[in-house]
Design an enzyme around this catalytic site. Structure first.
Site, PDB file in Angstrom:
ATOM      1  N   GLY A  64      36.656  54.918  39.281  1.00 38.45           N
ATOM      2  CA  GLY A  64      36.768  54.743  38.002  1.00 38.45           C
ATOM      3  C   GLY A  64      36.964  56.077  36.956  1.00 38.45           C
ATOM      4  N   SER A  98      40.451  57.111  34.850  1.00 34.76           N
ATOM      5  CA  SER A  98      41.174  57.122  33.580  1.00 34.76           C
ATOM      6  C   SER A  98      40.785  55.833  32.658  1.00 34.76           C
ATOM      7  CB  SER A  98      42.848  56.891  33.933  1.00 34.76           C
ATOM      8  OG  SER A  98      43.536  57.023  32.769  1.00 34.76           O
ATOM      9  N   GLU A 131      42.167  64.113  48.018  1.00 37.25           N
ATOM     10  CA  GLU A 131      42.656  62.901  47.587  1.00 37.25           C
ATOM     11  C   GLU A 131      44.338  63.050  47.776  1.00 37.25           C
ATOM     12  OE1 GLU A 131      42.136  61.051  43.945  1.00 37.25           O
ATOM     13  OE2 GLU A 131      44.113  59.730  44.059  1.00 37.25           O
TER      14      GLU A 131
END
Lengths: 339, 382
Positions: free
Chosen positions: B131, B133, B249
């Site tokens: 979580g 944005s 990522e």
């Protein structure tokens, strides 16, 4: 390299002047022998380390046929042939036509070679010929070939050479590399030089963007310029990866597909890099006086030499069609990493 | 020189042996679909598939065995995931947990948090959403408004997260929120909380994307109690922790292989109807993928060496996602097809679904503009 090739020297060489002293200095350092294998009496340098040197040739825009001399020296050592000292160059094998026939104790060679780097200055010109029993290396001393001067997009001498001459038996020797192999090796070396040249573009452009002020601040502070710089850095990284890939595949059995991928990828990235570098520089970069074109023009020339993107992409494409287990398997087979 | 350092990637015999094993497994699992011209794509969540991977030890591969990991090398993990992504294996359910949450907890998490989550993640049964944005926040993560107010024994979390991929399938979420200070403090005062998505006060609403798929969600937290033990790492250090997580990522093969199935389909079609133009165009795409793969693998090497790959990761993702978007465009220039996700022609179907998914490639995990800003900072001009 940096000391030998200061701005004035590079500019003299880039206008076509033969830098005899620089050549002797480089030869004396043993750089021309970097690709001679240990088994052939060479220094036994790992191709990756030899590539580091050639990347500097690209970075400093060294105006000498060092890649050709390095590759030629490797072939010469492999063939066991001895030649007179002095500058040596190698004719691009895919631009060379040689008819060889036995005559008396020796040979008769008839043919031509196009786009020979610095052919006009070579004491020895090396050619790859296909003889009945396999590929041969042919060594032509200066005086036995005629030269019509030419140049590539960067103004580097690329001469058309003709010959119709008798040669002693010792001037033709079998080698273990075909014209295709030597062409691929040349492509690998150009890929490495390209990585050096793009790195120089990035450095020059970053320096310029940090110093040059417009609208009251350095242009590097504008987001639009930063985006261009970021893209330019990406092209430099791609070229470096392609360079490592090509260097690793140099002289490897089965290295052709990796070299093909690397040469085509670097060529495309180099052109985008040149575009971005010029865009950030603005008009000053388009002048003769400013050094940017010493690099940007070489990159445009080198992407054509030893096969352009059209040629090498088609070879990768055919390899994909021939790969029964598909494109991904081809990539993992040929995109090899160090082990 | 201003070159970013990209170390030589390394391949090992163990990793190549694993490659054959993974490829054989994927052929068995996906071969029938592939023969029918169907392709799933790595973002698709399939818990059953995740469980199968977990059973084979192909999730959490590098983690300590004490937490259910495999203690295998980073090179082996790289090979296993690149094989799955190239084959379009449906790894979406466990993907963020394997890629980000595991490394985050191993780096900053408590022993309790690791024991709670890692074995389940590695088994392919526990999924974790991220979580970050919020509505109106977009890429400016330092301005998140979700707030966790310290209370006795923990925190009370209120706020809304958006674009939360697979929250509806996940058991937990790692939520970036403000525990201290004010929005004006920017990066300071942010923390990461590990939130059990079954906790009272949480509502997960689907957001259907333009392809018709539901992977995004809007997640509302209304005064949700989060025990103190679920604070990840150091209170107020959330921004640093998130930034580190982003590097890993952004660099992986999931950032340049999303369209790779189109390339394979192009090869098959070109075999049937070869022309010089098609051959060269296919060869070009394959060369582009091969060179990017080298850069991406070299980042795996950086992570292994404990180096910070933030800038290099941004660079690979910027170039990789542009390639992902270019691939379907090249395909439709080579063949006179009408791209359509439900079309019978396998190439047209693949190009259709890829074109529709394509806008997301340069948005998810950091937009192109954000990435180039990170690269520019790495170059010293920002």
């Amino acid at each position: 390299m940096r000391e030998l090739f200061d701005r004035e020297t590079v500019r003299r060489g880039s206008s076509g002047e033969w830098l005899a002293e620089s050549w002797q200095a480089i030869d004396a350092l043993g750089l021309t022998q970097a690709l001679v294998k240990e088994a052939d009496g060479g220094p036994g340098i790992d191709p990756a380390d030899a590539a580091d040197m050639l990347r500097l040739v690209g970075y400093w825009a060294v105006p000498l046929p060092l890649a050709e001399a390095m590759l030629g020296a490797g072939l010469l050592a492999q063939s066991g042939m001895a030649v007179a000292g002095g500058p040596m160059t190698l004719a691009p094998p895919h631009r060379t036509t040689v008819a060889l026939e036995h005559r008396g104790d020796g040979w008769f060679a008839d043919g031509h070679a196009a786009r020979v780097p610095w052919g006009r200055c070579a004491a020895t010109l090396l050619l790859i010929a296909a003889a009945a029993d396999g590929p041969c290396l042919v060594a032509l001393p200066a005086g036995l070939f005629t030269v019509k001067e030419g140049a590539n997009l960067a103004g580097e001498p690329r001469d058309d050479v003709r010959f119709n001459t008798s040669l002693p038996a010792t001037a033709v020797q079998p080698i273990g590399m075909t014209a295709d192999d030597v062409h691929a090796a040349g492509a690998a070396l150009r890929t490495v030089m390209t990585a050096g040249g793009v790195q120089r573009l990035l450095d020059l452009t970053l320096g310029f963007a940090a110093e040059h002020r417009q609208f009251g601040r350095p242009i590097a502070k504008f987001q639009a310029v930063q985006q261009n710089l970021a893209m330019l850095a990406g092209q430099a990284a791609l070229c470096r990866a392609a360079s490592d890939m090509a260097a690793q595949a140099l002289f490897a059995r089965d290295g052709r597909v990796a070299i093909a991928m690397a040469k085509a990828r670097a060529g495309e990235a180099a052109a985008l890099a040149a575009h971005l570098a010029h865009q950030v520089h603005g008009a000053i970069g388009f002048t003769e006086e400013y050094d940017l074109h010493l690099y940007s023009r070489r990159l445009l020339a080198w992407r054509e030499e030893y096969g352009n993107e059209a040629e090498w992409n088609a070879i990768v494409g055919q390899a994909c069609l021939d790969s029964a287990d598909g494109a991904w398997a081809l990539i993992t087979r040929h995109g090899g990493f160090a082990r | 020189m201003t070159a970013f350092d990209f170390p030589y990637p390394v391949m090992t015999a163990e990793a190549e042996a694993l490659r054959s094993e993974v490829r054989a497994f994927l052929d068995e699992e996906l071969g029938a679909l592939r023969a029918a011209g169907q392709y799933i794509g790595w973002t698709h969540a399939d818990p059953e598939f995740s469980r199968k991977l977990g059973a084979r030890g192909w999730i959490g591969m590098t983690w300590p065995k004490a937490y259910g990991g495999g203690e295998r090398s980073a090179t082996e993990r790289y090979v296993a995931i690149e094989e799955m992504l190239a084959a379009g294996a449906p790894v979406g359910a466990h993907w963020t947990a394997d890629r980000q949450v595991g490394p985050l907890l191993l780096g900053h998490g408590s022993e309790e948090q690791r024991r709670l989550l890692l074995p389940g993640i590695a088994a392919g049964t526990c999924y974790v959403a991220i979580g970050l944005s919020e509505p109106g926040v977009g890429s400016d993560l330092a301005s998140v408004k979700a707030r966790a107010t310290p209370v006795d024994g923990g925190y009370r979390l209120s706020g809304t997260k958006i674009w939360t991929t697979n929250a509806h399938l996940s058991h937990y979420a790692v939520v970036l929120c403000r525990t201290d200070g004010e929005p004006a403090d920017r990066h300071a005062g942010l923390s990461q909380l590990l939130v059990d998505l079954k906790a009272p006060g949480i509502e997960i609403r689907p957001i259907v994307d333009m392809t018709g798929a539901h992977s995004f969600n809007e997640v509302h937290f209304a005064d949700v109690f989060i025990p103190e033990a679920m604070l990840i790492g150091t209170r107020g250090n959330g921004w640093v922790q998130v930034s580190g997580e982003m590097g890993s990522e952004r660099s992986g093969p999931d950032r340049f292989l999303s369209s790779f199935a189109v390339v394979e389909a192009l090869v098959r079609r070109t075999r049937e109807e070869p022309t010089d133009e098609r051959r060269a165009a296919v060869g070009r795409l394959v060369g582009h993928v091969a060179v990017l793969r080298r850069l991406s693998a070299s980042i795996a090497e950086m992570i292994r060496n404990g180096e910070d790959p933030t800038v290099q990761g941004a660079l690979v993702k910027d170039i990789g996602t542009a390639l992902e978007q270019e691939i379907p465009e090249v395909a439709r220039r080579l063949f006179a097809i009408e791209p359509s996700p439900l079309g019978e022609d396998p190439l047209a179907a693949l190009v259709g679904s890829t074109l529709l998914a394509s806008p997301s490639f340069t948005l998810r995990g950091g937009t192109r503009e954000i990435l180039r800003g990170i690269i520019a900072r790495g170059l010293g001009v920002r």
